[in-house]
Scaffold this motif. Structure first.
Motif, PDB file in Angstrom:
ATOM      1  N   VAL A  15      11.226  17.230 -12.060  1.00 42.65           N
ATOM      2  CA  VAL A  15       9.818  17.009 -12.367  1.00 42.65           C
ATOM      3  C   VAL A  15       9.251  16.078 -11.304  1.00 42.65           C
ATOM      4  O   VAL A  15       9.727  14.959 -11.139  1.00 42.65           O
ATOM      5  CB  VAL A  15       9.630  16.384 -13.770  1.00 42.65           C
ATOM      6  N   GLU A  16       8.250  16.549 -10.572  1.00 44.50           N
ATOM      7  CA  GLU A  16       7.565  15.754  -9.555  1.00 44.50           C
ATOM      8  C   GLU A  16       6.170  15.461 -10.074  1.00 44.50           C
ATOM      9  O   GLU A  16       5.302  16.322 -10.056  1.00 44.50           O
ATOM     10  CB  GLU A  16       7.544  16.507  -8.231  1.00 44.50           C
ATOM     11  N   MET A  17       5.969  14.234 -10.547  1.00 37.46           N
ATOM     12  CA  MET A  17       4.762  13.880 -11.285  1.00 37.46           C
ATOM     13  C   MET A  17       3.564  13.501 -10.433  1.00 37.46           C
ATOM     14  O   MET A  17       2.453  13.488 -10.922  1.00 37.46           O
ATOM     15  CB  MET A  17       5.080  12.723 -12.217  1.00 37.46           C
ATOM     16  N   GLY A  18       3.783  13.139  -9.203  1.00 36.01           N
ATOM     17  CA  GLY A  18       2.681  12.673  -8.372  1.00 36.01           C
ATOM     18  C   GLY A  18       2.849  11.199  -8.075  1.00 36.01           C
ATOM     19  O   GLY A  18       3.891  10.605  -8.338  1.00 36.01           O
ATOM     20  N   ASP A  19       1.797  10.603  -7.518  1.00 39.15           N
ATOM     21  CA  ASP A  19       1.929   9.213  -7.098  1.00 39.15           C
ATOM     22  C   ASP A  19       1.692   8.233  -8.241  1.00 39.15           C
ATOM     23  O   ASP A  19       0.977   8.523  -9.197  1.00 39.15           O
ATOM     24  CB  ASP A  19       0.998   8.910  -5.917  1.00 39.15           C
ATOM     25  N   ALA A  20       2.336   7.089  -8.111  1.00 33.51           N
ATOM     26  CA  ALA A  20       2.286   6.052  -9.144  1.00 33.51           C
ATOM     27  C   ALA A  20       0.867   5.548  -9.374  1.00 33.51           C
ATOM     28  O   ALA A  20       0.492   5.219 -10.496  1.00 33.51           O
ATOM     29  CB  ALA A  20       3.217   4.894  -8.771  1.00 33.51           C
ATOM     30  N   ALA A  21       0.056   5.505  -8.323  1.00 35.70           N
ATOM     31  CA  ALA A  21      -1.314   5.009  -8.464  1.00 35.70           C
ATOM     32  C   ALA A  21      -2.137   5.933  -9.365  1.00 35.70           C
ATOM     33  O   ALA A  21      -2.912   5.467 -10.206  1.00 35.70           O
ATOM     34  CB  ALA A  21      -1.973   4.888  -7.096  1.00 35.70           C
ATOM     35  N   THR A  22      -1.963   7.229  -9.231  1.00 35.40           N
ATOM     36  CA  THR A  22      -2.690   8.189 -10.074  1.00 35.40           C
ATOM     37  C   THR A  22      -2.231   8.094 -11.521  1.00 35.40           C
ATOM     38  O   THR A  22      -3.037   8.127 -12.441  1.00 35.40           O
ATOM     39  CB  THR A  22      -2.473   9.629  -9.563  1.00 35.40           C
ATOM     40  N   ALA A  80       0.833  -1.199   0.000  1.00 36.27           N
ATOM     41  CA  ALA A  80       0.000   0.000   0.000  1.00 36.27           C
ATOM     42  C   ALA A  80       0.866   1.247   0.000  1.00 36.27           C
ATOM     43  O   ALA A  80       0.572   2.217  -0.680  1.00 36.27           O
ATOM     44  CB  ALA A  80      -0.917   0.001   1.213  1.00 36.27           C
ATOM     45  N   ASP A  81       1.957   1.227   0.771  1.00 35.44           N
ATOM     46  CA  ASP A  81       2.854   2.376   0.795  1.00 35.44           C
ATOM     47  C   ASP A  81       3.496   2.594  -0.570  1.00 35.44           C
ATOM     48  O   ASP A  81       3.654   3.722  -0.999  1.00 35.44           O
ATOM     49  CB  ASP A  81       3.952   2.192   1.852  1.00 35.44           C
ATOM     50  N   ASN A  82       3.870   1.520  -1.258  1.00 37.04           N
ATOM     51  CA  ASN A  82       4.505   1.656  -2.569  1.00 37.04           C
ATOM     52  C   ASN A  82       3.545   2.200  -3.610  1.00 37.04           C
ATOM     53  O   ASN A  82       3.966   2.848  -4.550  1.00 37.04           O
ATOM     54  CB  ASN A  82       5.072   0.300  -3.031  1.00 37.04           C
ATOM     55  N   SER A  83       2.252   1.942  -3.457  1.00 40.15           N
ATOM     56  CA  SER A  83       1.301   2.415  -4.454  1.00 40.15           C
ATOM     57  C   SER A  83       1.130   3.933  -4.394  1.00 40.15           C
ATOM     58  O   SER A  83       0.621   4.534  -5.306  1.00 40.15           O
ATOM     59  CB  SER A  83      -0.044   1.715  -4.279  1.00 40.15           C
ATOM     60  N   HIS A  84       1.540   4.560  -3.296  1.00 36.92           N
ATOM     61  CA  HIS A  84       1.438   6.007  -3.161  1.00 36.92           C
ATOM     62  C   HIS A  84       2.804   6.673  -3.221  1.00 36.92           C
ATOM     63  O   HIS A  84       2.983   7.768  -2.733  1.00 36.92           O
ATOM     64  CB  HIS A  84       0.712   6.369  -1.862  1.00 36.92           C
ATOM     65  N   THR A  85       3.757   6.012  -3.842  1.00 36.90           N
ATOM     66  CA  THR A  85       5.090   6.561  -3.986  1.00 36.90           C
ATOM     67  C   THR A  85       5.071   7.655  -5.033  1.00 36.90           C
ATOM     68  O   THR A  85       4.559   7.470  -6.129  1.00 36.90           O
ATOM     69  CB  THR A  85       6.074   5.450  -4.400  1.00 36.90           C
ATOM     70  N   SER A  86       5.636   8.788  -4.692  1.00 37.08           N
ATOM     71  CA  SER A  86       5.705   9.901  -5.628  1.00 37.08           C
ATOM     72  C   SER A  86       6.825   9.651  -6.630  1.00 37.08           C
ATOM     73  O   SER A  86       7.916   9.236  -6.267  1.00 37.08           O
ATOM     74  CB  SER A  86       5.964  11.199  -4.873  1.00 37.08           C
ATOM     75  N   ILE A  87       6.545   9.911  -7.890  1.00 40.48           N
ATOM     76  CA  ILE A  87       7.525   9.720  -8.953  1.00 40.48           C
ATOM     77  C   ILE A  87       8.144  11.069  -9.283  1.00 40.48           C
ATOM     78  O   ILE A  87       7.427  12.041  -9.544  1.00 40.48           O
ATOM     79  CB  ILE A  87       6.869   9.127 -10.211  1.00 40.48           C
ATOM     80  N   SER A  88       9.470  11.144  -9.249  1.00 44.88           N
ATOM     81  CA  SER A  88      10.142  12.382  -9.630  1.00 44.88           C
ATOM     82  C   SER A  88      11.357  12.062 -10.486  1.00 44.88           C
ATOM     83  O   SER A  88      11.922  10.980 -10.409  1.00 44.88           O
ATOM     84  CB  SER A  88      10.548  13.198  -8.403  1.00 44.88           C
ATOM     85  N   VAL A  89      11.720  13.030 -11.327  1.00 50.50           N
ATOM     86  CA  VAL A  89      12.849  12.874 -12.236  1.00 50.50           C
ATOM     87  C   VAL A  89      13.715  14.120 -12.147  1.00 50.50           C
ATOM     88  O   VAL A  89      13.228  15.238 -12.319  1.00 50.50           O
ATOM     89  CB  VAL A  89      12.366  12.685 -13.700  1.00 50.50           C
ATOM     90  N   ASP A  90      14.996  13.917 -11.885  1.00 48.87           N
ATOM     91  CA  ASP A  90      15.971  14.999 -11.867  1.00 48.87           C
ATOM     92  C   ASP A  90      16.517  15.130 -13.290  1.00 48.87           C
ATOM     93  O   ASP A  90      17.052  14.173 -13.845  1.00 48.87           O
ATOM     94  CB  ASP A  90      17.089  14.655 -10.884  1.00 48.87           C
ATOM     95  N   LEU A  91      16.395  16.300 -13.887  1.00 46.76           N
ATOM     96  CA  LEU A  91      16.798  16.498 -15.276  1.00 46.76           C
ATOM     97  C   LEU A  91      18.222  17.030 -15.420  1.00 46.76           C
ATOM     98  O   LEU A  91      18.620  17.439 -16.513  1.00 46.76           O
ATOM     99  CB  LEU A  91      15.811  17.428 -15.983  1.00 46.76           C
ATOM    100  N   ALA A  92      19.001  17.014 -14.338  1.00 48.86           N
ATOM    101  CA  ALA A  92      20.390  17.473 -14.401  1.00 48.86           C
ATOM    102  C   ALA A  92      21.194  16.665 -15.409  1.00 48.86           C
ATOM    103  O   ALA A  92      22.087  17.200 -16.068  1.00 48.86           O
ATOM    104  CB  ALA A  92      21.035  17.394 -13.025  1.00 48.86           C
TER     105      ALA A  92
END
Length: 173
Positions: A50-57, A30-42
């Motif tokens: 880029v902070e896209m939101g949670d994986a479930a959404t 359940a905790d992993n399903s609400h993990t926020s996805i982010s990408v560092d573009l450096a």
């Protein structure tokens, strides 16, 4: 009997746990399903995150980040509900508004406008289908970037709100 005592001990402890290991496993999932996805573009020489939101959404665990030489933009996509393009160029809200006003094929209605962003709805005459778009200017370290939704996607207002707020400048180390 000595050979089987460790195996019996494991079975006995599992039986006495009354389902606790299973519950712990479910909590982790359940905790992993609400993990926020982010990408560092450096790594792409952009001082942006880029902070896209949670994986479930988003419906995916891993976004795709692709440089497109033909259009000179970095494309970041995560599922069907998140797809943005980033380019390094001087931005121009007034220039965009002018091109929207002169579009002979579509009607455009601006729903939100600020100094660094614009959100607008586009539709074709005689068509009930409405497309929501955004355009945002980000300045960082003397550089200027334009962030926009992918025109090949179809997004609702919630998607646009999530995408327009997803990019931030990197904090200095």
């Amino acid at each position: 009997m000595l050979k089987y005592s460790p195996a019996l001990l494991i079975v006995a402890l599992s039986a006495c746990s009354n389902g606790q290991p299973q519950a712990a496993t479910n909590d982790i999932a359940a905790d992993n399903s609400h993990t926020s996805i982010s990408v560092d573009l450096a790594g792409h020489d952009l001082p942006l995150v880029v902070e896209m939101g949670d994986a479930a959404t988003l419906g995916v665990d891993t976004p795709s980040v692709t440089w497109n030489d033909q259009i000179g933009m970095l494309a970041i996509k995560a599922g069907d509900r998140f797809s943005i393009l980033i380019s390094e160029e001087p931005g121009g809200i007034s220039r965009l508004r002018s091109s929207l006003d002169q579009d002979p094929l579509q009607t455009h209605v601006v729903t939100e406008e600020a100094e660094d962003r614009i959100i607008y709805r586009s539709s074709f005459p005689d068509d009930a289908l409405v497309f929501v778009h955004f355009y945002r200017i980000i300045r960082s370290g003397g550089r200027e970037f334009v962030l926009r939704d992918d025109p090949s996607g179809q997004f609702n207002e919630a998607d646009i709100t999530r995408m327009i707020g997803s990019v931030r400048t990197q904090r200095p180390a």
